[in-house]
Design a protein around this motif. Structure first.
Motif, short mmCIF file in Angstrom:
data_model
loop_
_atom_site.label_atom_id
_atom_site.label_comp_id
_atom_site.label_asym_id
_atom_site.label_seq_id
_atom_site.Cartn_x
_atom_site.Cartn_y
_atom_site.Cartn_z
N MET A 1 7.99 13.93 -11.34
CA MET A 1 6.70 13.54 -11.86
C MET A 1 6.42 14.31 -13.15
N ARG A 2 6.19 13.57 -14.20
CA ARG A 2 5.92 14.17 -15.50
C ARG A 2 4.42 14.41 -15.65
N LEU A 3 4.05 15.63 -15.99
CA LEU A 3 2.66 16.01 -16.18
C LEU A 3 2.33 16.02 -17.66
N SER A 4 1.30 15.28 -18.03
CA SER A 4 0.79 15.31 -19.40
C SER A 4 -0.42 16.22 -19.45
N VAL A 5 -0.47 17.05 -20.45
CA VAL A 5 -1.60 17.95 -20.66
C VAL A 5 -2.25 17.55 -21.98
N VAL A 6 -3.50 17.16 -21.93
CA VAL A 6 -4.25 16.77 -23.12
C VAL A 6 -5.18 17.93 -23.49
N ILE A 7 -5.10 18.33 -24.76
CA ILE A 7 -5.90 19.45 -25.24
C ILE A 7 -6.71 19.02 -26.45
N PRO A 8 -8.02 18.74 -26.27
CA PRO A 8 -8.86 18.45 -27.43
C PRO A 8 -9.04 19.75 -28.23
N ALA A 9 -8.90 19.67 -29.55
CA ALA A 9 -8.97 20.88 -30.37
C ALA A 9 -9.73 20.63 -31.66
N HIS A 10 -10.76 21.43 -31.87
CA HIS A 10 -11.52 21.38 -33.12
C HIS A 10 -11.58 22.80 -33.68
N ASN A 11 -10.91 23.02 -34.80
CA ASN A 11 -10.89 24.34 -35.44
C ASN A 11 -10.43 25.44 -34.48
N GLU A 12 -9.27 25.24 -33.88
CA GLU A 12 -8.73 26.19 -32.91
C GLU A 12 -7.47 26.88 -33.40
N ALA A 13 -7.28 26.98 -34.72
CA ALA A 13 -6.07 27.61 -35.27
C ALA A 13 -5.87 29.03 -34.75
N GLY A 14 -6.96 29.72 -34.48
CA GLY A 14 -6.86 31.10 -34.03
C GLY A 14 -6.43 31.26 -32.59
N SER A 15 -6.53 30.22 -31.78
CA SER A 15 -6.22 30.37 -30.36
C SER A 15 -5.19 29.38 -29.82
N VAL B 1 -0.19 17.12 -25.33
CA VAL B 1 -0.75 16.36 -26.45
C VAL B 1 -1.99 17.10 -26.94
N VAL B 2 -1.89 17.70 -28.10
CA VAL B 2 -3.05 18.34 -28.72
C VAL B 2 -3.72 17.28 -29.59
N VAL B 3 -5.01 17.09 -29.38
CA VAL B 3 -5.76 16.11 -30.16
C VAL B 3 -6.60 16.86 -31.17
N ASP B 4 -6.20 16.76 -32.43
CA ASP B 4 -6.94 17.42 -33.51
C ASP B 4 -8.21 16.61 -33.77
N ASP B 5 -9.33 17.20 -33.48
CA ASP B 5 -10.63 16.55 -33.60
C ASP B 5 -11.27 16.92 -34.94
N SER C 1 -10.34 18.86 -37.39
CA SER C 1 -10.37 20.29 -37.71
C SER C 1 -10.33 20.52 -39.21
N ALA C 2 -11.07 21.52 -39.65
CA ALA C 2 -11.08 21.90 -41.07
C ALA C 2 -10.19 23.11 -41.30
N ASP C 3 -9.54 23.59 -40.25
CA ASP C 3 -8.65 24.74 -40.39
C ASP C 3 -7.20 24.29 -40.21
N ASP C 4 -6.32 25.20 -39.88
CA ASP C 4 -4.89 24.91 -39.78
C ASP C 4 -4.43 24.58 -38.35
N THR C 5 -5.32 24.04 -37.54
CA THR C 5 -4.96 23.73 -36.15
C THR C 5 -3.68 22.89 -36.08
N ALA D 1 -3.78 16.08 -17.18
CA ALA D 1 -4.78 17.14 -17.03
C ALA D 1 -5.38 17.41 -18.39
N ILE D 2 -6.66 17.69 -18.41
CA ILE D 2 -7.35 18.01 -19.65
C ILE D 2 -7.66 19.50 -19.63
N VAL D 3 -7.24 20.19 -20.69
CA VAL D 3 -7.33 21.64 -20.76
C VAL D 3 -8.02 22.03 -22.07
N MET D 4 -8.78 23.09 -22.04
CA MET D 4 -9.48 23.57 -23.23
C MET D 4 -8.50 24.30 -24.16
N ALA D 5 -8.71 24.15 -25.46
CA ALA D 5 -7.83 24.73 -26.47
C ALA D 5 -8.01 26.23 -26.62
#
Length: 149
Positions: free
Chosen positions: A1-15, A37-41, A43-47, A89-93
């Motif tokens: 079973m393949r697990l997909s992890v979705v990570i919404p990210a807005h200006n998260e270059a630092g973390s 899958v990181v979703v760049d929302d 971002s105005a930084d280098d996420t 699964a949805i995980v915080m950036a």
């Protein structure tokens, strides 16, 4: 079973690199087949650039730009539109979710359950470094919703 992890990210270059390293490390150690899958929302930084560097080390990590208007919910939706695994699964950036929870989630699914839910606010959980004001508002709104319904 393949697990997909979705990570919404807005200006998260630092973390985001540390978050990705924790997630991919935990899943790889447990032998979990995964994609992230990181979703760049907007971002105005280098996420996106930081995620691209992680992708060079692990091709199972990718970054997409959300095609929707800005906002957390739309970023989650963009990730749900493109994930390719058997479960998601949805995980915080910002690293506020433990990678070991993803491993536990995967184990529950492998045991035959159709879904698994987690919350930092359920009985038996512990909350670390959550802003007190945000926690208070969260609990107050949750109580109000429970009273209304």
């Amino acid at each position: 079973m393949r697990l997909s992890v979705v990570i919404p990210a807005h200006n998260e270059a630092g973390s985001i690199a540390e978050t990705l390293d924790g997630i991919t490390g935990a899943l790889a150690r447990e032998g979990v087949d995964y994609e992230v899958v990181v979703v760049d929302d907007a971002s105005a930084d280098d996420t996106a650039a930081v995620v691209a560097k992680v992708t060079e080390r692990d091709a199972r990590v990718r970054c997409i730009r959300s095609p929707y208007p800005g906002g957390f919910g739309f970023a989650v939706r963009a990730g749900l539109d493109v994930y390719a695994g058997d479960a998601v699964a949805i995980v915080m950036a910002d690293g506020s979710d433990s990678p070991t929870d993803l491993v536990a989630y995967h184990r529950v699914l492998m045991a035959g359950y159709d879904c698994a839910f987690g919350s930092r606010f359920i009985a038996g959980s512990r909350v670390y470094d959550y802003p007190r004001f945000k926690l208070g508002i969260n609990r107050l709104v949750n109580l109000g919703i429970r009273l209304m319904f």
